[in-house]
Design an enzyme around this catalytic site. Sequence first.
Site, mmCIF file in Angstrom:
data_model
loop_
_atom_site.group_PDB
_atom_site.id
_atom_site.type_symbol
_atom_site.label_atom_id
_atom_site.label_comp_id
_atom_site.label_asym_id
_atom_site.label_seq_id
_atom_site.Cartn_x
_atom_site.Cartn_y
_atom_site.Cartn_z
ATOM 1 N N ASN A 37 0.162 -1.117 0.143
ATOM 2 C CA ASN A 37 -0.276 -0.233 -0.493
ATOM 3 C C ASN A 37 0.767 1.244 0.044
ATOM 4 O OD1 ASN A 37 -2.336 1.032 0.090
ATOM 5 N ND2 ASN A 37 -3.053 0.980 1.877
ATOM 6 N N HIS A 122 -14.503 -4.466 10.447
ATOM 7 C CA HIS A 122 -13.589 -3.168 11.755
ATOM 8 C C HIS A 122 -14.919 -2.294 12.096
ATOM 9 C CE1 HIS A 122 -9.863 -2.659 9.378
ATOM 10 N NE2 HIS A 122 -9.616 -3.768 9.956
ATOM 11 N N ARG A 147 -13.385 -4.952 15.918
ATOM 12 C CA ARG A 147 -12.132 -4.375 16.184
ATOM 13 C C ARG A 147 -13.115 -3.405 16.612
ATOM 14 N NH1 ARG A 147 -7.943 -2.228 12.247
ATOM 15 N NH2 ARG A 147 -9.497 -0.721 11.701
ATOM 16 N N TYR A 159 -6.826 7.608 12.680
ATOM 17 C CA TYR A 159 -6.806 5.729 11.599
ATOM 18 C C TYR A 159 -8.321 5.514 12.689
ATOM 19 C CZ TYR A 159 -6.473 1.091 10.915
ATOM 20 O OH TYR A 159 -6.590 0.348 10.502
ATOM 21 N N ASP A 220 -6.614 -1.867 17.677
ATOM 22 C CA ASP A 220 -5.343 -1.613 16.817
ATOM 23 C C ASP A 220 -5.567 0.099 17.469
ATOM 24 O OD1 ASP A 220 -4.488 -1.871 13.923
ATOM 25 O OD2 ASP A 220 -3.244 -1.289 14.981
ATOM 26 N N HIS A 222 -2.247 1.136 16.681
ATOM 27 C CA HIS A 222 -1.643 1.809 15.098
ATOM 28 C C HIS A 222 -0.389 1.979 15.489
ATOM 29 C CE1 HIS A 222 -1.992 2.064 10.609
ATOM 30 N NE2 HIS A 222 -2.610 1.462 10.770
ATOM 31 N N GLU A 246 -3.495 -4.573 19.142
ATOM 32 C CA GLU A 246 -2.437 -4.112 18.200
ATOM 33 C C GLU A 246 -1.286 -3.409 18.023
ATOM 34 O OE1 GLU A 246 -2.875 -4.675 13.596
ATOM 35 O OE2 GLU A 246 -5.087 -5.082 14.799
ATOM 36 N N GLU A 272 1.607 -6.916 11.259
ATOM 37 C CA GLU A 272 1.481 -6.685 10.141
ATOM 38 C C GLU A 272 2.796 -5.879 9.028
ATOM 39 O OE1 GLU A 272 -0.648 -2.510 9.744
ATOM 40 O OE2 GLU A 272 -1.957 -4.287 10.624
ATOM 41 N N ARG A 293 0.547 -10.820 13.257
ATOM 42 C CA ARG A 293 -0.299 -9.982 12.233
ATOM 43 C C ARG A 293 0.609 -10.239 11.078
ATOM 44 N NH1 ARG A 293 -4.049 -8.830 11.885
ATOM 45 N NH2 ARG A 293 -4.415 -6.101 11.139
ATOM 46 N N HIS A 322 -3.064 -10.330 8.956
ATOM 47 C CA HIS A 322 -3.327 -9.120 8.754
ATOM 48 C C HIS A 322 -3.945 -8.977 7.618
ATOM 49 C CE1 HIS A 322 -1.883 -5.214 6.906
ATOM 50 N NE2 HIS A 322 -2.745 -4.515 7.618
ATOM 51 N N ASP A 326 -5.941 -3.892 1.700
ATOM 52 C CA ASP A 326 -4.885 -3.304 0.454
ATOM 53 C C ASP A 326 -4.831 -5.154 1.295
ATOM 54 O OD1 ASP A 326 -2.308 -2.964 2.510
ATOM 55 O OD2 ASP A 326 -4.836 -2.397 3.378
ATOM 56 N N GLU A 349 -8.329 -11.138 9.878
ATOM 57 C CA GLU A 349 -8.753 -9.517 9.788
ATOM 58 C C GLU A 349 -10.037 -9.772 8.396
ATOM 59 O OE1 GLU A 349 -7.846 -5.595 9.837
ATOM 60 O OE2 GLU A 349 -6.369 -7.356 9.707
ATOM 61 N N TRP A 412 2.431 6.779 12.490
ATOM 62 C CA TRP A 412 0.702 7.200 11.760
ATOM 63 C C TRP A 412 0.327 5.853 12.143
ATOM 64 C CZ3 TRP A 412 -2.353 4.445 7.916
ATOM 65 C CH2 TRP A 412 -3.727 5.116 8.108
HETATM 66 C C1 CS2 Z 1 -4.207 -1.711 10.068
HETATM 67 C C2 CS2 Z 1 -5.098 -1.534 8.414
HETATM 68 O O1 CS2 Z 1 -6.112 -3.815 9.222
HETATM 69 C C3 CS2 Z 1 -5.063 -3.094 10.513
HETATM 70 O O2 CS2 Z 1 -4.712 -3.375 10.793
HETATM 71 O O3 CS2 Z 1 -3.574 -1.508 10.286
HETATM 72 O O4 CS2 Z 1 -5.293 -0.491 7.794
HETATM 73 C C4 CS2 Z 1 -3.225 -0.855 8.312
HETATM 74 O O5 CS2 Z 1 -3.459 0.146 8.355
HETATM 75 C C5 CS2 Z 1 -3.275 -0.892 6.485
HETATM 76 O O6 CS2 Z 1 -2.892 -2.152 6.337
HETATM 77 C C6 CS2 Z 1 -1.941 0.303 5.924
HETATM 78 O O7 CS2 Z 1 -1.596 -0.314 4.463
HETATM 79 MG MG MG Z 2 -3.417 -2.541 12.140
#
Ligand code: CS2
Ligand code: MG
Length: 412
Positions: A37, A122, A147, A159, A220, A222, A246, A272, A293, A322, A326, A349, A412
Site C-alpha cells: 500500500n 472493523h 475490532r 486511523y 488497533d 496502530h 494490536e 503486519e 499479524r 492481516h 489493501d 481479519e 501514523w
Molecule cells: C491496519 C491496516 O487493518 C489493520 O490492522 O493496520 O488497515 C493498515 O493501516 C493498512 O493495511 C495500511 O496499508
Molecule cells: Mg493494524
Amino acid sequence: MIIDRAEVVVTSPDRNFVTLKLTTDDGLTGLGDATLNGRELAVVAYLKDHVVPLLLGRDAHRIEDTWQFLYRSAYWRRGPVTMAAIAAVDMALWDIKGKAAGLPVYQLLGGASRTGLLAYGHASGKTTEELFDSIRSHQEQGYRAIRVQTGVPGLKSIYGIASNATYEAMQGVRYDHEPAQRGALPNEEDWDTRSYLRHVPTVFEAVRNEFGPELPLLHDAHHRLTPIQAAQLGKSLEPYDLFWLEDVTPAENQEALRLVRQHTTTPLAIGEIFNSVWDYQQIIREQLIDYVRSAVTHTGGISHLRKVLDYAAQYQVKSGMHGPTDISPVGMAAAMHLGLSIHNFGIQEYMRHGAKTDEVFQQSFTWSDGYLHPGDQPGLGVGLDADEAGKYPYVQAYLPYNRLADGTVHDW
Ligand code: CS2
Ligand code: MG
C-alpha cells in the site's frame, strides 16, 4: 512444467492492486498478490525488471527452491518490497501446483484443521452512538468478533474511523475502507497520545456495558505509543477483556515489548509490517506477543509465513493474519488456505473489498455465520478478469502521516 510467461498486472478498481500472473507451458496459470500500500510501483519494478527474467524457463513445481533462489541470489535480503515480490511468486506457484494436482491449496498444506476461519470486522465511530451502530451492523453482517476504533475528542481525523470524510475527495467513500488516499501527496493528520489514552478506556467501558462481556473485541493502537504508554493502555483496558490489542508500540526494537508485558496481561498482536521470521525471533521466543499479524502478501508468501507460524506454534502463539482491503483477493485467499491448514490459527481479519474489485477478481471463498472458508476449487480459487482490470489504471495514492501539536512527525 515450465514457467513460460510472467505478467505483472496493475489495476485500481476501488484501490491499487498489483498481481503477478504466471503461466506454464501446459497452460496452467497462477496468481500472486504483490500489493504494498502506497508503494505499489516499487514492487512492480522489482518484479518486472529483476524477478520475471529469472522465472522464465524454471520448473514451476520447485516452490521452495525458487523461494530460496529469489531470497539468496538477490544478495540484498528482507524488507517490504523484496518480500512482497517473493510472496507473489510463491503464491502463484502454490496456485499452479494446486491446479496441477486438482486440489485446493489447503489440501497441499496438510488439509483442513478446522471447518472455518473465525474472522473479525472493523467497527468504528467518531461518537459512541456511531460506534454502537457500526458494531450492530457488523453483527448483522455475521461477524462474531469486532475490532473497535473510535474518534478522540480534539483530534480532526484518526486511523480507522469509517465516517471520517474530512477530505472533499473522500465524500461518500468509507474512510476505513481505504486508508491510502488518492492524490499527489499524503494527507497530514493530527495526533495526541494523552487525549487518546484518556478516551479509549471510556469507550470500551461503554461498549462492554452495551454489548456485554462475551463479544470478542479487538483494538488497533496502530504503532502510536511509547512502550510505557503502551503498558498504560494495556493495563487500563484489562477490565474490558480484549481479544487483542494490536501494534501497541513500534516493534523495530523488539525489547520494547518486555516493558509492556511487565505491566499488562492484555493479549498483544504485532507484525503486519514485519516481513520475515527474523522480525519475530525475540518477541516470540520471549513470549512477548500472543498473535502473529503478518499477511502472506508481505511475509514472503505461504512458504515463509508458514515457517513463521510453525515457529510461533512452539510458543503457543497464534495467527492473526492481516486482512484489510489493501490485501488483494488473491492475498486473502492465500491467507485462508494457510489459516485453514495450520493448527495454531487464532483469527483472520476480514474487510470486504469493493464491488469493482469483486468484478476484477472472481473469488470462491465463502463467508457464513462469522466464518470464512477458502472454498474447494483447485489452487487458490481466485480468477483475474484482464479486461475488467484493464478498465482501472493505477492511481497515485499515499497513506496519511501524523504530526503532533508541536509539528513533530509521528507514527501514523
Ligand atoms: C491496519 C491496516 O487493518 C489493520 O490492522 O493496520 O488497515 C493498515 O493501516 C493498512 O493495511 C495500511 O496499508
Ligand atoms: Mg493494524
